[in-house]
Design an enzyme around this catalytic site. Structure first.
Site, PDB file in Angstrom:
ATOM      1  N   THR A  54       0.828  -1.202   0.000  1.00  0.00           N
ATOM      2  CA  THR A  54       0.000   0.000   0.000  1.00  0.00           C
ATOM      3  C   THR A  54       0.866   1.257   0.000  1.00  0.00           C
ATOM      4  O   THR A  54       0.619   2.205  -0.746  1.00  0.00           O
ATOM      5  CB  THR A  54      -0.922   0.015   1.233  1.00  0.00           C
ATOM      6  OG1 THR A  54      -1.656  -1.201   1.275  1.00  0.00           O
ATOM      7  CG2 THR A  54      -1.886   1.185   1.178  1.00  0.00           C
ATOM      8  N   TYR A 117     -13.209  -3.300  -1.919  1.00  0.00           N
ATOM      9  CA  TYR A 117     -14.326  -2.691  -2.652  1.00  0.00           C
ATOM     10  C   TYR A 117     -15.493  -3.630  -2.905  1.00  0.00           C
ATOM     11  O   TYR A 117     -16.638  -3.280  -2.628  1.00  0.00           O
ATOM     12  CB  TYR A 117     -13.862  -2.062  -3.990  1.00  0.00           C
ATOM     13  CG  TYR A 117     -14.988  -1.305  -4.674  1.00  0.00           C
ATOM     14  CD1 TYR A 117     -15.385  -0.061  -4.199  1.00  0.00           C
ATOM     15  CD2 TYR A 117     -15.664  -1.846  -5.762  1.00  0.00           C
ATOM     16  CE1 TYR A 117     -16.438   0.618  -4.793  1.00  0.00           C
ATOM     17  CE2 TYR A 117     -16.716  -1.174  -6.360  1.00  0.00           C
ATOM     18  CZ  TYR A 117     -17.105   0.062  -5.882  1.00  0.00           C
ATOM     19  OH  TYR A 117     -18.153   0.731  -6.458  1.00  0.00           O
ATOM     20  N   TYR A 143      -3.094 -10.443   4.244  1.00  0.00           N
ATOM     21  CA  TYR A 143      -2.942  -9.056   4.691  1.00  0.00           C
ATOM     22  C   TYR A 143      -4.330  -8.525   5.024  1.00  0.00           C
ATOM     23  O   TYR A 143      -5.145  -8.297   4.141  1.00  0.00           O
ATOM     24  CB  TYR A 143      -2.267  -8.239   3.587  1.00  0.00           C
ATOM     25  CG  TYR A 143      -2.093  -6.762   3.836  1.00  0.00           C
ATOM     26  CD1 TYR A 143      -2.267  -6.174   5.093  1.00  0.00           C
ATOM     27  CD2 TYR A 143      -1.719  -5.926   2.782  1.00  0.00           C
ATOM     28  CE1 TYR A 143      -2.089  -4.821   5.290  1.00  0.00           C
ATOM     29  CE2 TYR A 143      -1.535  -4.563   2.973  1.00  0.00           C
ATOM     30  CZ  TYR A 143      -1.723  -4.019   4.219  1.00  0.00           C
ATOM     31  OH  TYR A 143      -1.545  -2.666   4.405  1.00  0.00           O
ATOM     32  N   ARG A 148      -8.728   0.033   5.288  1.00  0.00           N
ATOM     33  CA  ARG A 148      -8.569   0.421   3.881  1.00  0.00           C
ATOM     34  C   ARG A 148      -9.450  -0.402   2.946  1.00  0.00           C
ATOM     35  O   ARG A 148      -9.934   0.106   1.936  1.00  0.00           O
ATOM     36  CB  ARG A 148      -7.101   0.286   3.447  1.00  0.00           C
ATOM     37  CG  ARG A 148      -6.230   1.465   3.841  1.00  0.00           C
ATOM     38  CD  ARG A 148      -4.890   1.386   3.127  1.00  0.00           C
ATOM     39  NE  ARG A 148      -4.023   2.517   3.454  1.00  0.00           N
ATOM     40  CZ  ARG A 148      -3.855   3.582   2.696  1.00  0.00           C
ATOM     41  NH1 ARG A 148      -4.500   3.713   1.562  1.00  0.00           N
ATOM     42  NH2 ARG A 148      -3.022   4.550   3.062  1.00  0.00           N
ATOM     43  N   LYS A 171      -0.274 -10.608   7.888  1.00  0.00           N
ATOM     44  CA  LYS A 171       0.009  -9.248   8.327  1.00  0.00           C
ATOM     45  C   LYS A 171      -1.289  -8.704   8.908  1.00  0.00           C
ATOM     46  O   LYS A 171      -2.254  -8.469   8.186  1.00  0.00           O
ATOM     47  CB  LYS A 171       0.478  -8.386   7.155  1.00  0.00           C
ATOM     48  CG  LYS A 171       0.677  -6.911   7.513  1.00  0.00           C
ATOM     49  CD  LYS A 171       1.055  -6.093   6.283  1.00  0.00           C
ATOM     50  CE  LYS A 171       1.137  -4.598   6.607  1.00  0.00           C
ATOM     51  NZ  LYS A 171       1.445  -3.774   5.414  1.00  0.00           N
ATOM     52  N   ILE A 213       5.571  -5.083   9.706  1.00  0.00           N
ATOM     53  CA  ILE A 213       5.683  -4.490   8.376  1.00  0.00           C
ATOM     54  C   ILE A 213       5.288  -3.028   8.528  1.00  0.00           C
ATOM     55  O   ILE A 213       4.145  -2.703   8.835  1.00  0.00           O
ATOM     56  CB  ILE A 213       4.818  -5.231   7.358  1.00  0.00           C
ATOM     57  CG1 ILE A 213       5.335  -6.669   7.204  1.00  0.00           C
ATOM     58  CG2 ILE A 213       4.815  -4.508   6.018  1.00  0.00           C
ATOM     59  CD1 ILE A 213       4.552  -7.517   6.236  1.00  0.00           C
TER      60      ILE A 213
END
Length: 302
Positions: A54, A117, A143, A148, A171, A213
């Protein structure tokens, strides 16, 4: 029980930087600056590099650029540290293609963000990740960043996916210590649990996470590598001593959409040029003083 992936699990630990993708003012990728950043990160002790996550503006790189940047990472790193390639997408076929290209390039692991989305149900998430794992023989990392993606990989789904051999890590960027601890208890014997939230990463290490991370590691790689190397060996006094100098950056680097503040900070440090891709824009001048002061406080600039 040992598996073919035990070796890579031991290497995907400590301080891992979600590296920015440097760009020229016209928005094209600046490979010279990228090479310099990679070398600097390794010199400063960063344990792993994440390409096109990202923070690397994966959402606005074309598929060809995406693969080109990953290939450049692998070729320039030359095995000095592991390279984790961001290859996630909300289109399973696209994610498979990107993951295969990362595997062909020689990446050590693929980082697969939850499909954003289109808001799949948990069964859709399971089938998405299962399909990628079966299609591409490369170690893979889930992840989860619901802030987000607006989709949350449930613990039950992670537990199901942990049974797939080449899904070796997650993650966790939920920022919830309670959730992270539950995850470690549930799957920590089968997969690595890594933090994706700088604010809570050190505390999550105390209950079994194996690394972080990081966005902040873009700016303060030495302090972050010292922090998480100390945490891995259980020396939390040393970890906090290194961390306390730079922990304010975890907040300040998110005063606007990431990686806008991080790119400004690196520009201020002379590490990159003034380039970013729309719809993100260069950091507003009203925020410059906040980042400048944060860099001074962290003893990065005078």
């Amino acid at each position: 029980m040992s598996t073919a992936y035990d070796d890579i699990k031991t290497r995907l630990q400590g301080s891992m930087v979600a590296l920015v993708t440097p760009m020229h003012p016209d928005g094209t990728v600046d490979y010279k600056r990228l090479a310099d950043l990679i070398d600097w990160q390794i010199e400063q002790g960063t344990h792993c590099l994440v390409a096109v996550g990202t923070t690397g503006e994966s959402a606005t790189l074309s598929m060809q650029e995406h693969s080109d940047v990953i290939r450049f990472f692998v070729q320039h790193v030359k095995g000095r540290v592991p390279v984790i390639a961001g290859t996630g997408a909300n289109n399973t076929v696209e994610a498979i293609k990107l993951t295969q290209e990362a595997a062909d390039a020689g990446a050590d692991c693929a980082l697969l963000v939850a499909p954003y989305y289109n808001k799949p149900p948990q069964e859709g998430l399971y089938q998405h990740y299962k399909a990628i794992a079966e299609a591409v023989d490369i170690p893979q990392m889930l992840y989860n960043v619901p802030g987000r993606t607006v989709v949350d990989i449930s613990q039950e789904t992670v537990e199901r996916l942990a049974d797939i051999d080449n899904i070796i890590a997650i993650k966790d960027a939920t920022g919830s210590l309670a959730r992270g601890e539950q995850l470690i208890k549930a799957v920590g014997d089968r997969m690595l649990v890594l933090s994706g939230d700088d604010n809570t990463a050190l505390e999550l290490m105390k209950v079994g996470a194996k690394g972080n991370i990081s966005v902040t590691a873009n700016i303060a790689p030495k302090a972050m590598s010292e922090t998480f190397a100390a945490a891995l060996r259980g020396d939390y006094e040393a970890a906090h001593a290194a961390h306390d100098v730079i922990k304010h950056l975890h907040h300040d680097l998110f005063i606007d959409s990431s990686p806008m503040p991080t790119k400004y900070a690196l520009y201020k440090m002379g590490k990159i040029d003034k380039g970013i891709r729309l719809p993100l824009v260069w950091l507003a001048e009203e925020h410059y003083a906040t980042i400048d002061n944060a860099l001074v406080q962290a003893k990065i600039i005078e």
